[in-house]
Design a protein around this motif. Structure first.
Motif, PDB file in Angstrom:
ATOM      1  N   LEU A  19      56.419 -64.771  49.659  1.00 26.74           N
ATOM      2  CA  LEU A  19      57.053 -65.284  50.875  1.00 26.74           C
ATOM      3  C   LEU A  19      56.892 -64.308  52.040  1.00 26.74           C
ATOM      4  O   LEU A  19      56.877 -64.707  53.201  1.00 26.74           O
ATOM      5  CB  LEU A  19      58.537 -65.554  50.620  1.00 26.74           C
ATOM      6  CG  LEU A  19      58.854 -66.744  49.702  1.00 26.74           C
ATOM      7  CD1 LEU A  19      60.339 -66.773  49.380  1.00 26.74           C
ATOM      8  CD2 LEU A  19      58.421 -68.058  50.354  1.00 26.74           C
ATOM      9  N   ILE A  20      56.769 -63.018  51.717  1.00 25.70           N
ATOM     10  CA  ILE A  20      56.572 -61.986  52.723  1.00 25.70           C
ATOM     11  C   ILE A  20      55.218 -61.333  52.476  1.00 25.70           C
ATOM     12  O   ILE A  20      54.911 -60.940  51.352  1.00 25.70           O
ATOM     13  CB  ILE A  20      57.691 -60.925  52.649  1.00 25.70           C
ATOM     14  CG1 ILE A  20      59.063 -61.583  52.800  1.00 25.70           C
ATOM     15  CG2 ILE A  20      57.495 -59.857  53.714  1.00 25.70           C
ATOM     16  CD1 ILE A  20      60.219 -60.636  52.550  1.00 25.70           C
ATOM     17  N   ASP A  21      54.416 -61.224  53.523  1.00 23.17           N
ATOM     18  CA  ASP A  21      53.122 -60.569  53.404  1.00 23.17           C
ATOM     19  C   ASP A  21      53.316 -59.062  53.570  1.00 23.17           C
ATOM     20  O   ASP A  21      53.322 -58.549  54.695  1.00 23.17           O
ATOM     21  CB  ASP A  21      52.147 -61.111  54.450  1.00 23.17           C
ATOM     22  CG  ASP A  21      50.767 -60.468  54.351  1.00 23.17           C
ATOM     23  OD1 ASP A  21      50.490 -59.813  53.325  1.00 23.17           O
ATOM     24  OD2 ASP A  21      49.971 -60.626  55.296  1.00 23.17           O
ATOM     25  N   VAL A  22      53.468 -58.373  52.461  1.00 19.06           N
ATOM     26  CA  VAL A  22      53.656 -56.927  52.486  1.00 19.06           C
ATOM     27  C   VAL A  22      52.304 -56.216  52.589  1.00 19.06           C
ATOM     28  O   VAL A  22      52.194 -55.141  53.185  1.00 19.06           O
ATOM     29  CB  VAL A  22      54.413 -56.457  51.233  1.00 19.06           C
ATOM     30  CG1 VAL A  22      54.624 -54.948  51.254  1.00 19.06           C
ATOM     31  CG2 VAL A  22      55.755 -57.170  51.117  1.00 19.06           C
ATOM     32  N   SER A  23      51.273 -56.807  52.021  1.00 18.79           N
ATOM     33  CA  SER A  23      49.970 -56.156  51.922  1.00 18.79           C
ATOM     34  C   SER A  23      49.279 -55.994  53.268  1.00 18.79           C
ATOM     35  O   SER A  23      48.599 -54.997  53.502  1.00 18.79           O
ATOM     36  CB  SER A  23      49.059 -56.938  50.973  1.00 18.79           C
ATOM     37  OG  SER A  23      49.611 -57.001  49.685  1.00 18.79           O
ATOM     38  N   GLY A  24      49.422 -56.990  54.151  1.00 11.18           N
ATOM     39  CA  GLY A  24      48.764 -56.919  55.444  1.00 11.18           C
ATOM     40  C   GLY A  24      49.125 -55.665  56.225  1.00 11.18           C
ATOM     41  O   GLY A  24      48.238 -54.903  56.640  1.00 11.18           O
ATOM     42  N   PRO A  25      50.418 -55.394  56.419  1.00 12.83           N
ATOM     43  CA  PRO A  25      50.808 -54.166  57.124  1.00 12.83           C
ATOM     44  C   PRO A  25      50.382 -52.890  56.405  1.00 12.83           C
ATOM     45  O   PRO A  25      50.262 -51.832  57.029  1.00 12.83           O
ATOM     46  CB  PRO A  25      52.336 -54.274  57.196  1.00 12.83           C
ATOM     47  CG  PRO A  25      52.615 -55.741  57.131  1.00 12.83           C
ATOM     48  CD  PRO A  25      51.569 -56.281  56.210  1.00 12.83           C
ATOM     49  N   LEU A  26      50.132 -52.990  55.091  1.00 14.03           N
ATOM     50  CA  LEU A  26      49.697 -51.816  54.330  1.00 14.03           C
ATOM     51  C   LEU A  26      48.193 -51.594  54.441  1.00 14.03           C
ATOM     52  O   LEU A  26      47.666 -50.652  53.840  1.00 14.03           O
ATOM     53  CB  LEU A  26      50.095 -51.966  52.855  1.00 14.03           C
ATOM     54  CG  LEU A  26      51.593 -51.916  52.539  1.00 14.03           C
ATOM     55  CD1 LEU A  26      51.825 -52.136  51.049  1.00 14.03           C
ATOM     56  CD2 LEU A  26      52.204 -50.591  52.983  1.00 14.03           C
TER      57      LEU A  26
END
Length: 263
Positions: free
Chosen positions: A129-136
């Motif tokens: 539900l949350i794109d954590v990988s993109g900001p990483l």
């Protein structure tokens, strides 16, 4: 009362009826100074069954006009966080298929990126539900069986308009059927079946909503069928090239939003 399994199956079949011509893979991106048009199709589109294809296209348009497009337009009025959550969840749910196609294309870097995204987003990102990988710094890319066949060197083949599934060359049409039939999660639990149904419905609506600006710009063209067919062909040519190059993030290119009359 129908059993939960039967209700789920009916819901999945209903959702499939909404998978129209716009799921051919065309993607509308917001133009900016760095974007360019999709890779030009350097070969003539082979559409020997055009008369039949146009008939099926008309059927698909009717279903879209009275069923899918109105739902997609309503969806665009929902809160932005809701739309983003649906988009993130459906994208994450499709990562295993992307991973498998990355492997089949012989691209270890893309497959590692995909596996990393899926692992992080499924756990830390609450089932995606949350794109954590993109900001990483792990960007999302897509891959499907049609792209894989293209990377393998399989030719395009004639244009095929499939009922409810839309316009594609025969190579991509075969890939699209495989994409629908293949479920890497299996189908042996109520939870998986429910999540698969939610993903199917959500992805169809989310993708159709994303494509509304593109299709709205193409409908006024003198020949909507050929305009959409040609834009889809340009996009797929660019998509296959992206796979051959092993790009670990989508290239900053976009299909023409309003192709000229001579396409």
């Amino acid at each position: 009362m129908p059993s939960p399994m039967r209700s789920t199956a009916l819901a999945r079949h209903a959702a499939l009826l909404l998978s129209l011509t716009y799921l051919a893979g065309c993607t509308n991106r917001t133009p900016d100074e760095s974007t360019v048009t999709c890779a030009k199709v350097s070969y003539p589109l082979y559409d020997p069954a055009e008369r039949v294809n146009r008939g099926i296209f008309a059927f698909n348009q009717t279903v879209d006009e009275y069923a899918l497009a109105p739902v997609a337009r309503g969806y665009r009025y929902t809160p932005e966080f809701f739309q983003k959550g649906v988009h993130n969840f459906t994208s994450n749910f499709g990562e295993p298929k992307v991973f498998i196609n990355d492997l089949l294309q012989g691209n270890p870097q893309r497959s590692v990126n995909t596996l990393g995204r899926f692992t992080v987003n499924t756990t830390v990102g609450l089932l995606g539900l949350i794109d954590v990988s993109g900001p990483l710094g792990i960007p999302r890319h897509t891959a499907d069986f049609g792209q894989t066949f293209g990377v393998w060197g399989i030719g395009n083949g004639p244009i095929v308009e499939m009922p409810l599934l839309g316009t594609a060359n025969s190579r991509d049409a075969t890939g699209r059927v495989l994409d629908l039939a293949f479920n890497p999660f299996g189908n042996n639990s109520d939870t998986v079946r429910t999540l698969t149904t939610v993903n199917l419905v959500g992805s169809v609506i989310d993708k159709r909503a994303t494509l509304l600006p593109l299709t709205d710009s193409l409908k006024p063209m003198p020949d909507y069928y050929s305009a959409l067919r040609d834009v889809a062909a340009e996009h797929r040519a660019n998509f296959v090239l992206e796979g051959k190059q092993g790009a670990t993030e989508p290239q900053k290119s976009r299909c023409q939003e309003a192709p000229t009359d001579d396409l």
